[in-house]
Design a protein around this motif. Structure first.
Motif, PDB file in Angstrom:
ATOM      1  N   GLU A  31      43.468  26.932  45.969  1.00  0.00           N
ATOM      2  CA  GLU A  31      43.867  26.147  47.139  1.00  0.00           C
ATOM      3  C   GLU A  31      44.411  24.782  46.733  1.00  0.00           C
ATOM      4  N   LEU A  32      43.757  24.152  45.762  1.00  0.00           N
ATOM      5  CA  LEU A  32      44.209  22.839  45.304  1.00  0.00           C
ATOM      6  C   LEU A  32      45.512  22.937  44.518  1.00  0.00           C
ATOM      7  N   ALA A  33      45.812  24.098  43.953  1.00  0.00           N
ATOM      8  CA  ALA A  33      47.089  24.290  43.268  1.00  0.00           C
ATOM      9  C   ALA A  33      48.232  24.390  44.275  1.00  0.00           C
ATOM     10  N   LEU A  34      47.923  24.820  45.497  1.00  0.00           N
ATOM     11  CA  LEU A  34      48.941  24.950  46.540  1.00  0.00           C
ATOM     12  C   LEU A  34      49.356  23.577  47.070  1.00  0.00           C
ATOM     13  N   PRO A  68      49.692  29.264  42.672  1.00  0.00           N
ATOM     14  CA  PRO A  68      48.272  29.394  42.994  1.00  0.00           C
ATOM     15  C   PRO A  68      47.695  30.776  42.668  1.00  0.00           C
ATOM     16  N   ALA A  69      48.492  31.841  42.847  1.00  0.00           N
ATOM     17  CA  ALA A  69      48.003  33.193  42.543  1.00  0.00           C
ATOM     18  C   ALA A  69      47.747  33.356  41.049  1.00  0.00           C
ATOM     19  N   ALA A  70      48.624  32.792  40.223  1.00  0.00           N
ATOM     20  CA  ALA A  70      48.431  32.868  38.773  1.00  0.00           C
ATOM     21  C   ALA A  70      47.237  32.019  38.344  1.00  0.00           C
ATOM     22  N   VAL A  71      47.071  30.856  38.975  1.00  0.00           N
ATOM     23  CA  VAL A  71      45.913  30.001  38.683  1.00  0.00           C
ATOM     24  C   VAL A  71      44.627  30.755  39.000  1.00  0.00           C
ATOM     25  N   VAL A  76      39.718  33.462  37.275  1.00  0.00           N
ATOM     26  CA  VAL A  76      38.718  34.537  37.420  1.00  0.00           C
ATOM     27  C   VAL A  76      38.529  35.263  36.094  1.00  0.00           C
ATOM     28  N   PHE A  77      39.623  35.577  35.414  1.00  0.00           N
ATOM     29  CA  PHE A  77      39.514  36.274  34.137  1.00  0.00           C
ATOM     30  C   PHE A  77      38.780  35.414  33.101  1.00  0.00           C
ATOM     31  N   ASN A  78      39.088  34.133  33.048  1.00  0.00           N
ATOM     32  CA  ASN A  78      38.437  33.251  32.078  1.00  0.00           C
ATOM     33  C   ASN A  78      36.951  33.085  32.349  1.00  0.00           C
ATOM     34  N   GLY A  81      35.693  37.463  32.632  1.00  0.00           N
ATOM     35  CA  GLY A  81      36.154  38.480  31.696  1.00  0.00           C
ATOM     36  C   GLY A  81      36.735  39.691  32.404  1.00  0.00           C
ATOM     37  N   GLU A  82      36.875  39.603  33.730  1.00  0.00           N
ATOM     38  CA  GLU A  82      37.425  40.697  34.535  1.00  0.00           C
ATOM     39  C   GLU A  82      38.528  40.145  35.433  1.00  0.00           C
ATOM     40  N   MET A  83      39.418  41.025  35.852  1.00  0.00           N
ATOM     41  CA  MET A  83      40.469  40.635  36.789  1.00  0.00           C
ATOM     42  C   MET A  83      39.876  40.594  38.203  1.00  0.00           C
ATOM     43  N   PRO A  84      40.471  39.818  39.117  1.00  0.00           N
ATOM     44  CA  PRO A  84      39.978  39.779  40.501  1.00  0.00           C
ATOM     45  C   PRO A  84      40.070  41.155  41.155  1.00  0.00           C
ATOM     46  N   THR A  85      39.220  41.392  42.143  1.00  0.00           N
ATOM     47  CA  THR A  85      39.221  42.673  42.842  1.00  0.00           C
ATOM     48  C   THR A  85      40.463  42.846  43.704  1.00  0.00           C
ATOM     49  N   ARG A  86      41.041  41.732  44.170  1.00  0.00           N
ATOM     50  CA  ARG A  86      42.286  41.781  44.937  1.00  0.00           C
ATOM     51  C   ARG A  86      43.070  40.500  44.667  1.00  0.00           C
ATOM     52  N   PRO A  87      44.384  40.568  44.789  1.00  0.00           N
ATOM     53  CA  PRO A  87      45.194  39.370  44.565  1.00  0.00           C
ATOM     54  C   PRO A  87      44.865  38.280  45.581  1.00  0.00           C
ATOM     55  N   LEU A  88      45.132  37.065  45.220  1.00  0.00           N
ATOM     56  CA  LEU A  88      44.845  35.918  46.076  1.00  0.00           C
ATOM     57  C   LEU A  88      45.479  36.066  47.449  1.00  0.00           C
ATOM     58  N   TYR A  89      46.748  36.473  47.490  1.00  0.00           N
ATOM     59  CA  TYR A  89      47.470  36.532  48.754  1.00  0.00           C
ATOM     60  C   TYR A  89      46.969  37.636  49.685  1.00  0.00           C
ATOM     61  N   GLU A  90      46.139  38.537  49.196  1.00  0.00           N
ATOM     62  CA  GLU A  90      45.569  39.586  50.049  1.00  0.00           C
ATOM     63  C   GLU A  90      44.188  39.225  50.567  1.00  0.00           C
TER      64      GLU A  90
END
Length: 96
Positions: A31-34, A68-71, A76-78, A81-90
């Protein structure tokens, strides 16, 4: 012995956290990246004293123009160690 126990605690604190916790922590960063967030308050207290307050929160991600989606995904990965369950925009709570 005590130094070894402290070292173990320090190393354990750096380990991955559950993905759900990472997603919650990284959502605010996205959100702060937006755009910056903040508030201004003005009021009068008892005795007629006026008070004011200002708070502005901005991130280096915003100033660097990062997506913001890449941030969110990288954060989350850092942290987990896993990818998010859904993309930010969803996410239903995303106001981007």
């Amino acid at each position: 012995m005590r130094a070894a126990a402290l070292l173990l605690l320090a190393v354990a604190a750096c380990g991955p956290i559950p993905r759900e916790d990472a997603e919650a922590a990284c959502f605010r960063r996205a959100e702060l990246a937006l755009h910056p967030r903040g508030y201004v308050e003005i009021g009068t207290g008892s005795g007629g004293h006026t008070y004011t307050g200002v708070e502005i929160n901005a991130s280096s991600d915003f100033f660097m123009g990062r997506d913001p989606a890449a941030v969110y995904q990288t954060c989350v990965f850092n942290k987990s160690g896993e990818m998010p369950t859904r993309p930010l925009y969803e996410r239903p709570d995303w106001r981007g």
